[in-house]
Design a protein around this motif. Structure first.
Motif, short mmCIF file in Angstrom:
data_model
loop_
_atom_site.label_atom_id
_atom_site.label_comp_id
_atom_site.label_asym_id
_atom_site.label_seq_id
_atom_site.Cartn_x
_atom_site.Cartn_y
_atom_site.Cartn_z
N GLY A 1 0.90 -1.13 0.08
CA GLY A 1 0.01 -0.07 0.01
C GLY A 1 0.84 1.26 -0.03
O GLY A 1 0.36 2.27 -0.83
N SER A 2 1.90 1.27 0.80
CA SER A 2 2.73 2.58 1.00
C SER A 2 3.29 2.92 -0.40
O SER A 2 3.45 4.01 -1.01
CB SER A 2 3.79 2.29 1.99
N HIS B 1 -3.50 8.36 5.56
CA HIS B 1 -2.45 7.46 6.41
C HIS B 1 -1.27 8.27 5.93
O HIS B 1 -0.98 9.03 4.99
CB HIS B 1 -2.43 6.19 5.50
N ASP C 1 -6.88 5.65 -1.63
CA ASP C 1 -6.22 4.59 -0.88
C ASP C 1 -7.25 3.85 -0.30
O ASP C 1 -7.86 4.20 0.77
CB ASP C 1 -5.28 5.52 0.25
N VAL D 1 -6.87 0.83 0.97
CA VAL D 1 -6.08 -0.28 1.61
C VAL D 1 -6.98 -0.94 2.62
O VAL D 1 -7.03 -2.26 2.98
CB VAL D 1 -4.69 0.09 2.04
N GLN D 2 -7.69 -0.09 3.26
CA GLN D 2 -8.67 -0.68 4.39
C GLN D 2 -9.83 -1.14 3.98
O GLN D 2 -10.87 -1.93 4.35
CB GLN D 2 -8.89 0.43 5.43
N SER E 1 -3.50 -3.41 -0.71
CA SER E 1 -2.35 -4.43 -0.24
C SER E 1 -2.87 -5.71 0.37
O SER E 1 -3.90 -5.65 0.99
CB SER E 1 -1.61 -3.45 1.03
N HIS F 1 -2.02 -7.82 2.54
CA HIS F 1 -2.06 -8.10 4.29
C HIS F 1 -3.03 -7.43 4.84
O HIS F 1 -3.14 -7.78 6.05
CB HIS F 1 -0.59 -7.92 4.57
N LYS F 2 -3.86 -6.61 4.42
CA LYS F 2 -5.12 -6.19 5.05
C LYS F 2 -6.15 -7.02 4.72
O LYS F 2 -7.47 -7.00 5.09
CB LYS F 2 -5.29 -4.63 4.75
C1 PLP Z 1 -1.76 -0.30 5.96
C2 PLP Z 1 -2.06 0.79 5.13
C3 PLP Z 1 -1.26 1.47 4.27
C4 PLP Z 1 0.14 0.93 3.96
O1 PLP Z 1 0.03 -0.54 3.25
P1 PLP Z 1 1.29 -1.34 3.38
O2 PLP Z 1 1.01 -2.59 2.56
O3 PLP Z 1 1.60 -1.79 4.92
O4 PLP Z 1 2.41 -0.52 2.94
C5 PLP Z 1 -1.79 2.68 3.72
N1 PLP Z 1 -2.79 3.11 3.89
C6 PLP Z 1 -3.73 2.48 4.63
C7 PLP Z 1 -5.11 3.13 4.96
C8 PLP Z 1 -3.42 1.43 5.68
O5 PLP Z 1 -4.35 0.93 6.24
#
Ligand code: PLP
Length: 392
Positions: free
Chosen positions: A72-73, A101, A177, A179-180, A200, A202-203
């Motif tokens: 995600g980053s 984030h 973003d 990711v969540q 990402s 792993h979430k």
């Molecule tokens: C965890 C997270 C990230 C980062 O993702 P990684 O895969 O750990 O680099 C970015 N944005 C949000 C909203 C996140 O929860």
């Protein structure tokens, strides 16, 4: 650790056994490089294509619009930096929110040092972005709007469709973003008007270190890593084949189980909220009550330090967080809680619990019992609380 209670799924999730199983052959027998020409390596190319297809389908995107990254980053960094570069002829202004984030906020700070102008739009007391402020912030030089889909600390879900419409009306690319949100909420990039999206694995019960950036066809982009021809020459480097395969499997499972998983999480989450609000005095829930990730609760307990609460929960084998994993260990209160208007002393007493469908009612009840006990103990040690009680 045996018998732990894991309530920190916004930080990371357990990789599902089916995902690990799908990945394993790509570490052992199927170790070929997808770029090689012989038949042995062709299987790897096929596996990567298959995962890309699963992910594209989950979003309503085309396979050519999915670019694998290391998480995600990286996707967030890429979206912002590439847009600044690719749209430099139009302008140098980005609009984002105050509750992003750090992968977005720290990238913005970096870009500001290099001449980019950034507007950080406010959110309301529930953490929902102020749409009128966002639209007013648009300038002729605005080249990107980046607003997160759902917040990692307070779980608030943003009005993504409305933001997409504003962006489209003003012909500005819109990045989110997610990711969540990805794998947890329904997302269709076309219905929502999203031009770029970060996610990402792993979430969503996939492996760590693999993510993607969705980039809509027609959006100008710059290569992130120069080298070989991987990812349509935009992100060079031999593919993380096991990671990509695991990501594909995790998405397939996440999509198939979303409905029942969500129902289960909401049931547990409601039990947790109900009991804490009824049984612990001087507590509030942060974030929107309705527009919220199904597995997120964020409490603020008055008169205590969130860090002390975390340590004592840990002594009872409960894994929790005071906000984001990135701010834990620092003494600054969360930028998200400050942005929704919490005073410092209340923001300091915050606790984030993010559940999974693997949690049980028994675990939730045990956790509430411990929270009650610990909050009571900490308050008894607090001079502020003593003062407050005397004055009442
Ligand atoms: C965890 C997270 C990230 C980062 O993702 P990684 O895969 O750990 O680099 C970015 N944005 C949000 C909203 C996140 O929860």
């Amino acid at each position: 650790m045996e018998n732990k209670i894991y309530l920190d799924n916004a930080a990371t999730t357990k990789t599902r056994p089916e995902v690990v199983e799908a990945m394993l052959p790509y570490f052992t027998e199927l170790y070929g490089n997808p770029s090689s020409v012989y038949e042995f390596a062709n299987q790897n190319k096929k596996a990567v294509d298959e995962a890309r297809k699963i992910i594209a389908n989950a979003l309503g995107a085309d396979i050519s619009e999915i670019y694998f990254t290391a998480g995600g980053s990286e996707s967030d960094n890429w979206a912002l930096k590439a847009a600044v570069d690719a749209y430099a002829d139009k302008g140098n202004h980005i609009i984002t929110s105050k509750i992003e984030h750090h992968a977005i906020l720290h990238t913005c700070e970096y870009l500001e040092k290099h001449g980019v102008e950034v507007t950080y739009v406010d959110v309301d007391e529930n953490g929902i972005i102020k749409l009128d402020q966002l639209e007013k912030a648009i300038r002729p030089t605005t080249i990107l709007i980046s607003v997160m889909f759902a917040n990692n600390e307070i779980g608030t879900i943003q009005p993504i469709k409305e933001i997409g419409e504003i962006a489209k009306k003003h012909k500005i690319p819109f990045h989110t973003d997610a990711v969540q949100a990805f794998g947890h909420l329904d997302i269709n990039v076309n219905d929502l008007g999203i031009d770029m999206l970060s996610a990402s694995a792993h979430k969503l019960n996939g492996p760590k270190g693999i993510g993607f950036l969705y980039i809509r066809k027609g959006i100008k982009i710059r290569s992130l890593i120069h080298g070989g021809g991987q990812e349509r020459q935009r992100r060079a480097g031999t593919e993380n084949v096991p990671g990509i395969v695991g990501f594909g499997k995790a998405v397939e499972l996440a999509m198939a189980t979303m409905k029942e998983r969500t129902e289960k999480e909401i049931k547990l989450r409601n039990l947790l909220m109900k009991r804490v609000l009824e049984e612990v005095p001087f507590v509030r829930v942060n974030g929107d009550k309705v527009k919220r990730l199904p597995n997120n609760v964020n409490f603020s307990f008055q008169f205590i330090e969130g860090e002390s609460l975390l340590i004592m929960l840990d002594m009872n084998r409960i894994c929790a967080s005071s906000g984001s994993a990135c701010t834990s260990g620092s003494l600054d209160p969360s930028h998200v809680l400050l942005a929704i208007g919490l005073p410092h002393e209340i923001a300091h007493g915050s606790l984030r619990l993010t559940l999974s469908e693997e949690n049980t009612e028994e675990e939730i009840n045990y956790t509430v019992d411990k929270i009650k006990e610990i909050v009571d103990k900490l308050r008894k040690m607090s001079p502020l609380y003593e003062d407050f009680i005397k004055k009442r």
